[in-house]
Design an enzyme around this catalytic site. Structure first.
Site, mmCIF file in Angstrom:
data_model
loop_
_atom_site.group_PDB
_atom_site.id
_atom_site.type_symbol
_atom_site.label_atom_id
_atom_site.label_comp_id
_atom_site.label_asym_id
_atom_site.label_seq_id
_atom_site.Cartn_x
_atom_site.Cartn_y
_atom_site.Cartn_z
ATOM 1 N N PRO A 283 6.943 35.696 -11.464
ATOM 2 C CA PRO A 283 6.147 36.761 -10.824
ATOM 3 C C PRO A 283 4.696 36.323 -10.659
ATOM 4 O O PRO A 283 4.134 35.654 -11.522
ATOM 5 C CB PRO A 283 6.251 37.910 -11.835
ATOM 6 C CG PRO A 283 6.430 37.225 -13.153
ATOM 7 C CD PRO A 283 7.280 36.012 -12.850
ATOM 8 N N GLY A 284 4.111 36.675 -9.545
ATOM 9 C CA GLY A 284 2.682 36.451 -9.317
ATOM 10 C C GLY A 284 2.044 37.770 -8.966
ATOM 11 O O GLY A 284 1.259 38.349 -9.707
ATOM 12 N N CYS A 351 -16.493 37.944 13.136
ATOM 13 C CA CYS A 351 -16.493 37.998 14.596
ATOM 14 C C CYS A 351 -15.114 37.635 15.148
ATOM 15 O O CYS A 351 -14.903 36.570 15.727
ATOM 16 C CB CYS A 351 -17.560 37.064 15.145
ATOM 17 S SG CYS A 351 -17.809 37.225 16.923
ATOM 18 N N GLU A 352 -14.156 38.532 14.926
ATOM 19 C CA GLU A 352 -12.792 38.400 15.424
ATOM 20 C C GLU A 352 -12.230 39.803 15.660
ATOM 21 O O GLU A 352 -12.417 40.690 14.821
ATOM 22 C CB GLU A 352 -11.889 37.676 14.419
ATOM 23 C CG GLU A 352 -12.234 36.230 14.156
ATOM 24 C CD GLU A 352 -11.773 35.292 15.259
ATOM 25 O OE1 GLU A 352 -11.005 35.750 16.134
ATOM 26 O OE2 GLU A 352 -12.186 34.114 15.235
#
Length: 427
Positions: A283-284, A351-352
């Site tokens: 598990p992470g 800026c996207e």
């Protein structure tokens, strides 16, 4: 609903006993805030659920989710092991006190020098391909070296296509049809194959996909055991256990999940007369995902063709919404008791056009200067962050019983310059 949301008597977001607004006053924004006790609780809940049904069990934390050294130290204290996927992860985990036998390294398209390095650190090597096996045999003395193989169980599951790691489209693991011959080859080369590993994907909240993976992997392991003469010391079914991200999702019934999967695992062990190998899971997200919040400040309320709430962080700080179209619940940390009054878009400062944390999100009235909490940011938050738009990375703060500690300083503009240089002919 269990999104680990707590409110204090001031009507502010509570993180590990600390007031989110007071944290912002002290450290500024944006910041990642990690609740130490939640990390410990999540680990122990997971470990106890599985050992209840199969005592020969180990947790190998998938550290790619969050490699902050304070988080690693917490888990090292708890007795956790490590699932590492890069030499850098091996390096940092060894520095945090994890011995080699507590680190399983699963490489993917790994270079020879990287294999040499991880081998020199005495970690458990999990091999992903015939090429890696042969190259490893040429670069080290294979005699008696314990290894395992990652197999592709031809079962895939996950919250997004990019997170599915099993099946015919996956780049990971050896094929079922070649498993027996590869284990035989490993023995011929002098290695001692002792483990088998598989992984089907991430964000799984249902035991059924996991059961399919266990059945498939155990059928492969049983065949390898019978035809290649391998007595497995461990079998590892990877990670992928999810957490609720939306208010509608329920926290996984972990005990039921463990009981169902362990039952099938035991049945397969008996079917193939494989004894009692140690069961590994990785598990992470489950351990660190809901233990962290990103706190950001509203710097713009913009009435355009849509209503945009602009904040001082972007997908350079939390990539998951842009990369996976992931939902992260958002609260107004200084107005926790107020009900939603509007539907807005929460936009970042990169800026996207894709730099959005939320579309059409119900939230209370919001003013510039308000503090938002972006939840479930502990997994794949900082580890996937970047300096895009030449923005420095934020600080990470650990909280324990209301006390706070800086566990990673915020970057400065100078930090972005630090490793760059100008050739003489350009000066």
């Amino acid at each position: 609903m269990d999104l680990n949301i707590k409110t204090n008597d001031k009507g502010h977001l509570d993180i590990g006993g600390a007031d989110a607004c007071e944290l912002v006053e002290e450290y500024g924004t944006p910041i990642y805030v990690i609740d130490e006790e939640r990390v410990r609780d999540n680990y122990n809940r997971f470990y106890n659920a599985f050992t209840k049904f199969y005592p020969k069990f180990k947790v190998f934390y998938a550290c790619k989710a969050n490699t902050n050294i304070a988080v690693l130290k917490i888990l090292e204290e708890e007795g956790c092991c490590i699932d590492a996927v890069s030499p850098g992860e091996v390096y940092i985990c060894k520095k945090m006190g994890f011995s080699g036998d507590r680190i399983l390294f699963t490489g993917n398209n790994i270079r020879n020098d990287e294999m040499d390095y991880v081998n020199s650190e005495d970690v458990i090597l999990n091999i992903d391909s015939v090429s890696a096996l042969k190259r490893l045999a040429e670069s080290i003395d294979p005699q008696g070296k314990k290894i395992s193989f990652r197999v592709n169980p031809m079962v895939g599951a996950g919250h997004h296509g990019h997170c599915i790691t099993g099946g015919e489209m996956s780049k990971f693991g050896i094929m079922e049809t070649e498993a027996v011959e590869i284990y035989k080859l490993a023995k011929e080369l002098g290695f001692e194959p002792v483990g088998m590993h598989s992984h089907i994907g991430s964000g799984i909240l249902d035991p059924e996909p996991f059961k399919l993976a266990i059945e498939s992997t155990m059928n492969i392991a049983g065949k390898v055991h019978q035809e290649a003469g391998i007595d497995f010391e461990f079998i590892d079914f990877g990670g992928g256990v999810g957490i609720p991200y939306t208010p509608e999702e329920e926290l996984l019934d972990l005990e039921h999940f463990a009981e169902e999967n362990i039952k099938l695992f035991k049945e397969k062990l008996e079917e193939f007369d494989m004894g009692e190998p140690i069961l590994y899971l990785e598990p992470g997200r489950y351990i660190v995902g809901d233990a962290s919040v990103i706190l950001v400040e509203v710097n713009s309320v913009k009435e355009s063709y849509r209503k945009f709430i602009g904040v001082d962080a972007g997908f350079n700080t939390l990539l998951r919404p842009a990369m996976y179209d992931s939902y992260h619940h958002i609260v107004v940390a200084n107005k926790m008791n107020e009900e939603p009054t509007q539907t807005v878009d929460v936009a970042g400062n990169v800026c996207e056009s894709g730099d959005l944390f939320a579309r059409d999100r119900p939230l209370p009235d919001i003013e510039e200067g308000d503090i938002l909490g972006i939840l479930n940011a502990g997994a794949y938050g900082y580890t996937m962050a970047s300096n895009y738009n030449s923005r420095p990375l934020p600080a990470e703060i650990l909280v324990k019983n209301g006390e706070s500690f800086v566990i990673r300083e915020a970057q400065t503009f100078d930090d972005i310059f630090e490793k760059q240089s100008i050739p003489e002919h350009l000066k």
